[in-house]
Scaffold this active site. Structure first.
Site, mmCIF file in Angstrom:
data_model
loop_
_atom_site.group_PDB
_atom_site.id
_atom_site.type_symbol
_atom_site.label_atom_id
_atom_site.label_comp_id
_atom_site.label_asym_id
_atom_site.label_seq_id
_atom_site.Cartn_x
_atom_site.Cartn_y
_atom_site.Cartn_z
ATOM 1 N N ASP A 296 0.803 -1.228 0.000
ATOM 2 C CA ASP A 296 0.000 0.000 0.000
ATOM 3 C C ASP A 296 0.828 1.267 0.000
ATOM 4 O OD1 ASP A 296 0.769 -0.615 2.760
ATOM 5 O OD2 ASP A 296 -0.490 1.090 3.305
ATOM 6 N N ASP B 271 5.517 0.336 3.504
ATOM 7 C CA ASP B 271 5.734 -0.912 4.237
ATOM 8 C C ASP B 271 5.498 -2.086 3.299
ATOM 9 O OD1 ASP B 271 2.948 -1.323 4.019
ATOM 10 O OD2 ASP B 271 2.627 -0.026 5.757
ATOM 11 N N TYR C 224 -6.117 0.624 8.460
ATOM 12 C CA TYR C 224 -7.220 0.874 7.519
ATOM 13 C C TYR C 224 -8.535 0.434 8.140
ATOM 14 C CZ TYR C 224 -3.601 1.978 4.159
ATOM 15 O OH TYR C 224 -2.543 2.566 3.536
ATOM 16 N N GLU D 183 5.606 9.732 3.340
ATOM 17 C CA GLU D 183 5.285 8.395 2.833
ATOM 18 C C GLU D 183 4.403 8.481 1.580
ATOM 19 O OE1 GLU D 183 3.301 5.822 5.651
ATOM 20 O OE2 GLU D 183 3.965 4.019 4.591
#
Ligand SMILES: *[C@@H]1O[C@H](CO)[C@@H](O)[C@H](O)[C@H]1NC(C)=O
Length: 498
Positions: free
Chosen positions: A87, A90, A238, A478
């Site tokens: 995603d 990571d 999430y 990120e």
């Protein structure tokens, strides 16, 4: 990735309204392009998805510093769950944002594929990398595999995906552990992609549509939020905060568009109130689909074909009015430099997804010769396009720091993005295994990342247009797949029209 944080409405202050008015004025006075190379940015925005690939990489992989990874995903559950996308920075495969990413990539192709030129085939490939995985995740009826990898085990390490030795636990939903949110979004992704492949690969398109139908039925019949049964695995990453109702309407809306079956039109009309289509929350992202549902469905109203969907058009108009700068009820903030800003981290996801809706809606309005009636003013399609373009230009470098927030685009861009693969030496340069904690010194190093994750757009500056360019500031540094997915559509449009 950043934990999900509920966004609070911004304070309304006279000062901010003045700022917003100034911004509006400068938008109107300076609509001229700064001369960005939108095609270059488009090419890069798609290349980014190759850097996020999990599984066995194909021979035509263009981002060369990545290698095969996670080749046994699903093995412990007796299924093949290799492939798909990580995603963000990571190495977890989170199904909810992956499905949303795939839906938005497909929507980008459907609305803006005509103007992608040679990048169209790469974008279609990026869609297929997502749907090939979603087909595996939904191969067993009434089960959806929604995640691979224990996020705590993963986040505790700073490891290349190729070295990963953390827990690849597999998480699923089924009849007794429902997840209408993630299943509804998965159905939406499969249905949207079936449109992309309709003429390109009819057999694959039919497979996607049939699967979407089945997954939607499961989502609708067994209602619930996946975070109820999978809380410790999906929260706070999430977590479904805003409920699963929107994904049911969203799934039905895409199935309606893809299949033209009457049953979905009736479902939408019948469930519009109970599933709260009118919650025009000024947000659109992996958790909240309301604005997207209303914009998507309004297209048919604006084409003059669907009076029974009239209320969705009113909702879409209200949504658009709520995100314009300079009005007296600004629910979306703009930074002094002109960037849409919502609190909660990874702000660029809001910038790209809201801009995508502005542009898509603007096109639907243009075809119908309509404007958006707001309380104190009305917004023309041209104005909505300028607003979206202003956001894209900010991302590409028209901002107070004069830096691009897309890695590899322009003269200055983020050097220390919060991304394991990008920040650790590549397998080619350093073939030996780098263990969980051995990666820490790369994480903490002040040096730039050795591997360019070309096209990655990061979370972006804070509400004062400041950007730390530092790995530990993950909310700013990120990248995520759902920042880029709507940007692909935006860049395709601007590359052909400016
Ligand atoms: C944004 O970041 C800058 C630099 O770190 C800091 O000085 C400023 O206070 C921050 N602004 C907000 C609103 O947090």
């Amino acid at each position: 990735m950043a934990p999900n944080v509920l966004c609070l409405p911004g304070n309304v202050s006279a000062f901010r309204v003045t700022l917003a008015l100034l911004l509006l004025l400068s938008l109107l006075l300076h609509p001229i392009s700064a001369g960005h190379d939108y095609h270059d940015a488009l090419r890069k925005s798609i290349l980014f998805f190759e850097g996020q690939r999990s599984g066995k990489l194909p021979p035509d992989q263009r981002l060369k510093w990545r290698r095969d990874s996670a080749l046994h995903d699903g093995y412990t559950a007796g299924v093949d769950l290799t492939g798909g996308y990580y995603d963000a920075g990571d190495n977890i495969k989170f199904g909810f944002p992956m499905a949303f990413t795939t839906t938005l990539l497909a929507w980008s192709v459907i609305d803006f594929g005509r103007t992608m030129g040679p990048e169209l085939k790469n974008t279609v490939r990026a869609v297929k990398w997502g749907t090939d995985y979603l087909l595996k995740a939904t191969a067993v009826p009434d089960v959806v595999f929604v995640q691979v990898g224990d996020p705590y085990s993963d986040h505790n390490c700073w490891e290349r995906p190729e070295d990963m030795d953390t827990s690849r636990a597999v998480y699923k939903i089924d009849k007794n552990h429902p997840g209408s949110d993630v299943a509804g979004e998965t159905a939406a992704a499969l249905a949207a992609a079936s449109i992309v492949f309709r003429s390109r690969d009819p057999a694959y398109s039919r497979l996607l549509l049939n699967r979407a139908v089945r997954v939607f039925e499961f989502a609708d019949r067994h209602r619930g939020a996946y975070s109820a049964s999978l809380r410790s695995a999906v929260c706070p990453f999430y977590c479904d905060v805003n409920g699963f109702q929107d994904e049911l309407l969203w799934g039905a809306a895409w199935l309606h568009k893809a299949s033209r079956r009457r049953v979905y039109r009736e479902y939408i009309v019948r469930n519009e109130v109970v599933l709260r289509a009118g919650d025009t929350i000024n947000e659109f992202g992996w958790d909240n689909k309301h604005a997207g549902i209303n914009v998507l469905i309004s297209k048919e109203v604006l084409m003059g074909k669907a009076d029974y969907f009239q209320s969705f058009k009113q909702n879409a108009d209200e949504f658009i009015c709520s995100i314009l700068p300079g009005l007296s009820h600004p629910q979306v903030q703009y930074s002094p430099g002109g960037l849409i800003f919502k609190p909660g981290g990874s702000n660029m996801q809001h910038v790209t997804s809201l801009s995508f809706l502005l542009l898509a809606y603007s096109n639907y309005l243009s075809h119908a010769n309509k404007v958006v009636p707001c309380v104190q003013t009305s917004a023309s399609p041209v104005f909505l396009k300028q607003l979206a373009k202003r956001q894209v230009d900010y991302i590409l470098g028209d901002n107070p720091l004069m830096m691009s927030y897309m890695v590899g685009y322009g003269a200055r861009y983020p050097q220390r993005i919060h991304h394991r693969g990008s920040s650790l030496p590549s397998v080619q340069v350093h073939p030996a295994h780098i263990g969980c904690k051995a990666g820490s010194r790369y994480f903490l190093s002040p040096n730039p990342n050795p591997n360019l994750l070309v096209g990655a757009v990061v979370g972006g500056p804070n509400s004062s247009d400041a950007f730390p360019d530092s790995r530990p500031f993950f909310q700013e540094s990120e990248p995520t797949t759902y920042i880029n997915a709507p940007l692909v559509g935006l860049l395709a449009y601007f590359s052909a029209h400016y």
